[in-house]
Scaffold this motif. Structure first.
Motif, PDB file in Angstrom:
ATOM      1  N   THR A   1       6.972  -3.053   0.358  1.00  0.00           N
ATOM      2  CA  THR A   1       7.089  -1.740   0.968  1.00  0.00           C
ATOM      3  C   THR A   1       5.721  -1.085   1.001  1.00  0.00           C
ATOM      4  OG1 THR A   1       9.293  -1.542   0.033  1.00  0.00           O
ATOM      5  CG2 THR A   1       8.250   0.498   0.827  1.00  0.00           C
ATOM      6  N   LYS A   2       5.390  -0.460   2.117  1.00  0.00           N
ATOM      7  CA  LYS A   2       4.064   0.135   2.289  1.00  0.00           C
ATOM      8  C   LYS A   2       3.759   1.127   1.171  1.00  0.00           C
ATOM      9  CE  LYS A   2       1.068   2.271   5.764  1.00  0.00           C
ATOM     10  NZ  LYS A   2       0.008   1.288   5.527  1.00  0.00           N
ATOM     11  N   GLY A   3       2.581   0.993   0.613  1.00  0.00           N
ATOM     12  CA  GLY A   3       2.145   1.903  -0.441  1.00  0.00           C
ATOM     13  C   GLY A   3       2.406   1.420  -1.846  1.00  0.00           C
ATOM     14  N   THR A   4       3.223   0.366  -1.990  1.00  0.00           N
ATOM     15  CA  THR A   4       3.552  -0.107  -3.343  1.00  0.00           C
ATOM     16  C   THR A   4       2.538  -1.107  -3.871  1.00  0.00           C
ATOM     17  OG1 THR A   4       4.969  -1.845  -2.437  1.00  0.00           O
ATOM     18  CG2 THR A   4       6.021   0.268  -2.998  1.00  0.00           C
ATOM     19  N   ARG A   5       1.774  -1.704  -2.976  1.00  0.00           N
ATOM     20  CA  ARG A   5       0.746  -2.651  -3.410  1.00  0.00           C
ATOM     21  C   ARG A   5      -0.643  -2.096  -3.109  1.00  0.00           C
ATOM     22  NH1 ARG A   5       2.650  -8.881  -2.159  1.00  0.00           N
ATOM     23  NH2 ARG A   5       4.283  -8.947  -3.741  1.00  0.00           N
ATOM     24  N   LYS A   6      -1.587  -2.392  -3.999  1.00  0.00           N
ATOM     25  CA  LYS A   6      -2.950  -1.899  -3.859  1.00  0.00           C
ATOM     26  C   LYS A   6      -3.930  -3.061  -3.999  1.00  0.00           C
ATOM     27  CE  LYS A   6      -1.289   2.245  -3.643  1.00  0.00           C
ATOM     28  NZ  LYS A   6      -1.320   3.002  -2.373  1.00  0.00           N
ATOM     29  N   VAL A   7      -4.781  -3.211  -2.991  1.00  0.00           N
ATOM     30  CA  VAL A   7      -5.770  -4.289  -2.984  1.00  0.00           C
ATOM     31  C   VAL A   7      -7.146  -3.703  -3.294  1.00  0.00           C
ATOM     32  CG1 VAL A   7      -6.936  -6.027  -1.571  1.00  0.00           C
ATOM     33  CG2 VAL A   7      -4.471  -5.662  -1.326  1.00  0.00           C
ATOM     34  N   VAL A   8      -7.874  -4.351  -4.189  1.00  0.00           N
ATOM     35  CA  VAL A   8      -9.249  -3.957  -4.511  1.00  0.00           C
ATOM     36  C   VAL A   8     -10.187  -5.059  -4.029  1.00  0.00           C
ATOM     37  CG1 VAL A   8     -10.906  -3.646  -6.388  1.00  0.00           C
ATOM     38  CG2 VAL A   8      -8.702  -2.480  -6.472  1.00  0.00           C
ATOM     39  N   VAL A   9     -11.201  -4.663  -3.275  1.00  0.00           N
ATOM     40  CA  VAL A   9     -12.246  -5.596  -2.837  1.00  0.00           C
ATOM     41  C   VAL A   9     -13.544  -5.159  -3.492  1.00  0.00           C
ATOM     42  CG1 VAL A   9     -13.481  -6.584  -0.881  1.00  0.00           C
ATOM     43  CG2 VAL A   9     -11.082  -5.915  -0.632  1.00  0.00           C
TER      44      VAL A   9
ATOM     45  N   LEU B   1     -11.664   7.651  -9.267  1.00  0.00           N
ATOM     46  CA  LEU B   1     -11.021   6.581  -8.507  1.00  0.00           C
ATOM     47  C   LEU B   1      -9.513   6.801  -8.362  1.00  0.00           C
ATOM     48  CD1 LEU B   1     -11.716   3.931  -7.106  1.00  0.00           C
ATOM     49  CD2 LEU B   1     -11.422   2.762  -9.281  1.00  0.00           C
ATOM     50  N   HIS B   2      -8.889   7.338  -9.395  1.00  0.00           N
ATOM     51  CA  HIS B   2      -7.438   7.526  -9.400  1.00  0.00           C
ATOM     52  C   HIS B   2      -6.958   8.435  -8.271  1.00  0.00           C
ATOM     53  CE1 HIS B   2      -9.231  10.870 -11.522  1.00  0.00           C
ATOM     54  NE2 HIS B   2      -8.099  11.554 -11.463  1.00  0.00           N
ATOM     55  N   VAL B   3      -7.827   9.323  -7.789  1.00  0.00           N
ATOM     56  CA  VAL B   3      -7.441  10.257  -6.727  1.00  0.00           C
ATOM     57  C   VAL B   3      -7.133   9.521  -5.433  1.00  0.00           C
ATOM     58  CG1 VAL B   3      -8.267  12.186  -5.307  1.00  0.00           C
ATOM     59  CG2 VAL B   3      -8.781  12.119  -7.758  1.00  0.00           C
ATOM     60  N   PHE B   4      -7.786   8.374  -5.209  1.00  0.00           N
ATOM     61  CA  PHE B   4      -7.667   7.675  -3.931  1.00  0.00           C
ATOM     62  C   PHE B   4      -6.686   6.507  -3.960  1.00  0.00           C
ATOM     63  CE2 PHE B   4     -11.955   9.359  -4.557  1.00  0.00           C
ATOM     64  CZ  PHE B   4     -11.989  10.273  -3.510  1.00  0.00           C
ATOM     65  N   VAL B   5      -6.216   6.151  -5.145  1.00  0.00           N
ATOM     66  CA  VAL B   5      -5.327   4.993  -5.266  1.00  0.00           C
ATOM     67  C   VAL B   5      -4.020   5.207  -4.519  1.00  0.00           C
ATOM     68  CG1 VAL B   5      -3.970   3.608  -6.889  1.00  0.00           C
ATOM     69  CG2 VAL B   5      -6.335   4.193  -7.432  1.00  0.00           C
ATOM     70  N   LYS B   6      -3.462   6.401  -4.594  1.00  0.00           N
ATOM     71  CA  LYS B   6      -2.147   6.660  -4.016  1.00  0.00           C
ATOM     72  C   LYS B   6      -2.130   6.461  -2.503  1.00  0.00           C
ATOM     73  CE  LYS B   6       1.472  10.174  -3.645  1.00  0.00           C
ATOM     74  NZ  LYS B   6       1.879  11.560  -3.970  1.00  0.00           N
ATOM     75  N   ASP B   7      -3.149   6.971  -1.807  1.00  0.00           N
ATOM     76  CA  ASP B   7      -3.127   6.976  -0.344  1.00  0.00           C
ATOM     77  C   ASP B   7      -3.736   5.722   0.284  1.00  0.00           C
ATOM     78  OD1 ASP B   7      -1.913   9.483  -0.267  1.00  0.00           O
ATOM     79  OD2 ASP B   7      -3.842  10.514  -0.426  1.00  0.00           O
ATOM     80  N   ALA B   8      -4.621   5.039  -0.426  1.00  0.00           N
ATOM     81  CA  ALA B   8      -5.307   3.886   0.161  1.00  0.00           C
ATOM     82  C   ALA B   8      -4.528   2.593  -0.094  1.00  0.00           C
ATOM     83  CB  ALA B   8      -6.714   3.765  -0.402  1.00  0.00           C
ATOM     84  N   ASP B   9      -4.577   1.690   0.877  1.00  0.00           N
ATOM     85  CA  ASP B   9      -4.014   0.350   0.699  1.00  0.00           C
ATOM     86  C   ASP B   9      -5.068  -0.604   0.163  1.00  0.00           C
ATOM     87  OD1 ASP B   9      -1.377   0.906   1.924  1.00  0.00           O
ATOM     88  OD2 ASP B   9      -2.536   1.154   3.761  1.00  0.00           O
ATOM     89  N   ILE B  10      -6.305  -0.441   0.655  1.00  0.00           N
ATOM     90  CA  ILE B  10      -7.411  -1.318   0.269  1.00  0.00           C
ATOM     91  C   ILE B  10      -8.566  -0.441  -0.202  1.00  0.00           C
ATOM     92  CG2 ILE B  10      -9.022  -3.109   1.043  1.00  0.00           C
ATOM     93  CD1 ILE B  10      -6.984  -3.721   3.302  1.00  0.00           C
ATOM     94  N   LEU B  11      -9.033  -0.663  -1.428  1.00  0.00           N
ATOM     95  CA  LEU B  11     -10.150   0.098  -1.979  1.00  0.00           C
ATOM     96  C   LEU B  11     -11.351  -0.817  -2.145  1.00  0.00           C
ATOM     97  CD1 LEU B  11      -7.401   1.154  -3.974  1.00  0.00           C
ATOM     98  CD2 LEU B  11      -9.031   3.040  -3.940  1.00  0.00           C
TER      99      LEU B  11
END
Length: 821
Positions: free
Chosen positions: A178-186, A223-233
């Motif tokens: 589901t969109k928003g439930t996974r977070k990718v870090v590059v 960093l925590h401020v942007f985790v919720k809205d971003a899919d890829i950081l």
């Protein structure tokens, strides 16, 4: 034939259908086989269920055969990484376009029934990838293990599109939930490289929100401020380390996929290594929901290994750090893969050894004079530790060993020399020796006037504080002025010219004539001083414009390049606004310049990783690499070639290791790494707690003048450490900053320095009329009064704990200033 057509149009069970096609072919029913699947005879492995799904339940395994490739007009909007748009074929393998088919996509869980039947329509739908990505067959193969959910390191040559593979993996990973439930870090090790990666992810995966976070910005500590809205950081690894330390990111389990670009940096004490050890600690503590790890590299390396056994051990430790059991390399699609591996032509020219080098003689004479002064001071102090370091002085001047010795002298003096004037004189001697040592490198590669310019720039800080000189500092400065006068005379001597400069000029001119005016050249050198001087020389001597590209950190008097400046240089280089960039090692890895076809290493060499990475900087088919170096550089290059080949052999051996034996080794190495982390953190915490209870004195790093106590300091969320005591403004000299820069909620107003010795202490900032005195850690010493112990620290994390505050606290903390207005 009617029966065959019916079979072709019906459901195709994965196992028996492939076996059936093989049986037809092997029993001379090739015409029937061709009628069923026209391309099977040419590309049988594309129908192999083991190749498609990665598993097999009794199917017949077909020996690999070369595929016949056909090319159609490319439909991708952008060329693949490192390849011209005109040369990017839309590959069709066995009649199916690979850019629309992913032969390995799976759900997170292992399939419960490997023999489940699928319709052709279901299969095609299942293998969809992002419409903006055009993958080649070998790129699908590289992505297989990662898409199945495994931790893996993807090893492939530079220019073969590892970033595209990473984007495909990220897209598949995000599409399964589901969109928003996974977070990718590059992550990438440098700001310039992560900026490039972020741009590619934004362009190719517009359906997902990609956020680039830069280290110099306030948001890097939030960093925590942007985790919720971003899919890829996208960020450098140090940003994640900092946010884990300040508690904004409670665990790596916040993310679902971590992509480590240039993951060979994991071996060591850097930010990648720190993150790997944190991951392993959470794993051994049975943390639930840890992210998948995918590493990318063209050169996993072998470290100091001299044989295959040691090299395998080294690679095993890298894999253990990233919790990886299997490497992802190209095996099945090797033929097509090799089409995209560019191996530039390599040549070596030995540098000319000058029979007469007057500049080197003058530098050597001044070093001896400075060493004599240093010896006199140290013997007067009679401190055993400083005498011990003096005895270890390297014989050969101008070497890395000598450079390191000058730094060690200064560090030892700061720890053990109590007398303020003696400490000041010793550190000044160390500064001059350090500068003279670096000048040898400039002299080796460039002209006498370049040495003069470098010396003048590096000693500018000393010249600015001449009104505060001690007697010995006056003597050192007079010696320096005499050196400059002698160098001025020698610069007019034609015989003092450096012939190696002409070699570089001639070779660049020749290469541009041979390869065309649309060529691009990268010239690599060891030091920033050489980089700046050579750029100016090439710009004046050649008709092609040149620019510099070097790191961000300030070294001596030379400021670093900001990420924005680095990016601008690269973009203009790609556009052809200038044809040459002179670089330090910052540009070795990951930089994507498709039009670069000339690489020159000017007395520059690294290790086997550098050797492999260098090939990726020259991407065009007509590319050439030239090494112009002394005897040591040439010999080192041969060693690097040997170690690069050793790495490839070790990788093959690693892939064949017994699974049970490998599992045991990985577990052992992981526990060792975690124990190292635990021991380090325990010692650090004990030391910091002890320091905090002592309320240490903060002293000037050059003359030991008292500045304040640690209790008289505060730290802002952006890690700006400043002084709040009312007496502090009287201890500084001020220098206004003409360019009022703003960042992190404050404005840079000027610089401050020690009233006694003139050492730069940091900056004066402004916040709504309040002056904030921000200290530079490298200019400070910390003294534990009770035991009379003096220390210096590499970063604030290791320094004594300082009370935190916010910008809103400043009016209260600096209330004393309102009485001065």
């Amino acid at each position: 034939m009617c029966l065959l057509r019916r079979m072709q149009s019906q459901l195709r069970p994965r196992e028996w259908y492939y076996a059936f096609l093989c049986a037809l072919r092997d029993n001379d029913y090739k015409s029937e086989c061709e009628l069923l699947e026209p391309d099977f005879l040419q590309c049988p492995h594309m129908f192999d269920p083991e190749n498609i799904c990665g598993t097999s339940n009794g199917g017949v395994k077909e020996p690999l055969r070369d595929c016949v490739m056909t090319e159609t007009t490319p439909k991708c909007e952008e060329p693949m990484e490192g390849i011209h748009e005109a040369n990017v074929p839309r590959i069709e393998v066995c009649g199916e376009t690979l850019s629309r088919k992913d032969p390995v996509k799976r759900d997170d869980a292992v399939l419960s029934d490997e023999n489940q039947l699928e319709s052709d329509a279901e299969k095609i739908d299942k293998y969809q990838t992002s419409p903006n990505l055009c993958l080649r067959d070998y790129q699908y193969e590289l992505a297989e293990r990662a898409i199945q959910g495994e931790n893996t390191i993807i090893c492939a040559d530079t220019g073969t599109g590892k970033t595209t593979v990473a984007m495909h993996i990220a897209s598949e990973h995000l599409s399964k939930a589901t969109k928003g439930t996974r977070k990718v870090v590059v992550m990438a090790s440098t700001a310039i490289l992560i900026s490039e990666q972020a741009d590619k992810f934004k362009k190719k995966l517009p359906e997902y929100k990609t956020k680039l976070i830069s280290g110099g910005e306030e948001e890097s500590t939030m960093l925590h401020v942007f985790v919720k809205d971003a899919d890829i950081l996208c960020f450098t690894p140090q940003i994640l380390v900092n946010n884990l330390e300040n508690g904004n990111i409670p665990s790596l389990a916040v993310f679902s996929l971590l992509i480590f670009d240039e993951c060979h940096h994991t071996k060591g004490s850097g930010a990648y290594g720190e993150l790997a050890r944190r991951y392993l600690r959470e794993k051994l503590n049975k943390r639930i929901g840890l992210p998948q790890i995918v590493g990318l590299t063209a050169s996993i390396g072998v470290g100091h290994s001299k044989n295959e056994e040691d090299a395998v051990e080294y690679i095993t430790k890298v894999c253990a750090a990233l919790d990886v059991k299997r490497l992802s390399t190209v095996e099945r699609c090797r033929t097509n893969f090799e089409k995209y591996v560019n191996t530039p032509k390599e040549d070596i020219i030995k540098m000319t050894v000058r029979a007469d080098d007057p500049c080197s003689k003058l530098l050597n004479e001044n070093i001896i004079k400075t060493e004599d002064i240093l010896n006199d001071i140290c013997f007067e102090v009679c401190e055993p530790d400083i005498i011990d370091v003096l005895d270890k002085r390297p014989r050969e001047k101008g070497t890395l060993a000598y450079y390191g010795w000058t730094i060690q002298i200064e560090k030892t003096a700061k720890r053990f020399v109590d007398d303020r004037n003696s400490l000041r004189d010793i550190t000044t001697c160390a500064t001059y020796l350090n500068v003279y040592c670096s000048a040898f490198e400039v002299n080796t590669l460039l002209q006498v006037r370049d040495v003069m310019k470098y010396l003048a720039n590096e000693t500018k800080v000393e010249a600015d504080r001449r009104s505060k000189f001690t007697d010995r500092e006056k003597e050192l400065f007079e010696n320096f002025k005499e050196l400059q006068k002698e160098l001025t005379k020698k610069s007019r001597d034609v015989n003092a010219a450096n012939p190696n400069v002409e070699i570089i000029i001639d070779q660049l001119t020749k290469m541009f004539l041979e390869k065309g005016l649309d060529s691009r050249a990268m010239v690599f050198v060891k030091t920033r001083a050489t980089c700046i001087a050579l750029r100016e020389l090439l710009d004046n001597r050649l008709e092609y414009k040149a620019r510099c590209l070097y790191g961000q950190k300030q070294i001596g008097s030379m400021k670093g390049m900001s990420p924005e400046e680095q990016t601008e240089v690269l973009e203009r280089f790609k556009e052809g606004r200038f044809k040459i960039i002179v670089c330090t090692s910052v540009a070795i890895e990951g930089i994507d310049v498709p039009d670069c076809n000339i690489v020159i290493n000017y007395n520059f060499s690294g290790d086997e990783i550098t050797k492999i990475q260098m090939r990726g900087r020259s991407r065009r088919q007509d590319a050439s690499t030239l090494t112009v170096g002394n005897e040591k550089i040439v010999e080192k290059d041969k060693v690097n070639v040997y170690k690069a080949n050793l790495m490839y052999k070790a990788m093959d051996t690693f892939k064949k290791m017994d699974a049970h034996k490998l599992e045991n080794k990985l577990d052992l190495y992981q526990r060792e790494e975690v124990q190292k982390l635990v021991n380090k953190n325990d010692l650090l915490e004990v030391e910091r707690n002890r320091q905090s209870t002592d309320d240490m004195e903060v002293l000037c790093g050059k003359c030991s003048k008292y500045m304040c106590h640690v209790s008289g300091m505060r730290v802002l969320p952006n890690n700006q450490n400043f002084v709040i005591t009312e007496e502090f403004p009287d201890k500084i000299d001020r220098k206004p900053n003409l360019k009022r820069e703003r960042y992190d909620g404050i404005a840079k107003k000027g610089k401050m320095s020690c009233t006694s010795c003139g050492l730069d202490w940091g900056m004066i900032a402004d916040r709504h009329g309040y002056e904030i005195f921000v200290l530079k850690l490298e200019s400070l010493l910390f003294r534990q009064v009770e035991i009379d112990k003096i220390q210096d620290f590499k970063n604030w994390r290791l320094a004594p704990k300082i009370t935190q505050c916010t910008l809103e606290d400043i009016p209260k903390l600096l209330a004393y200033q309102t009485g001065h207005k």
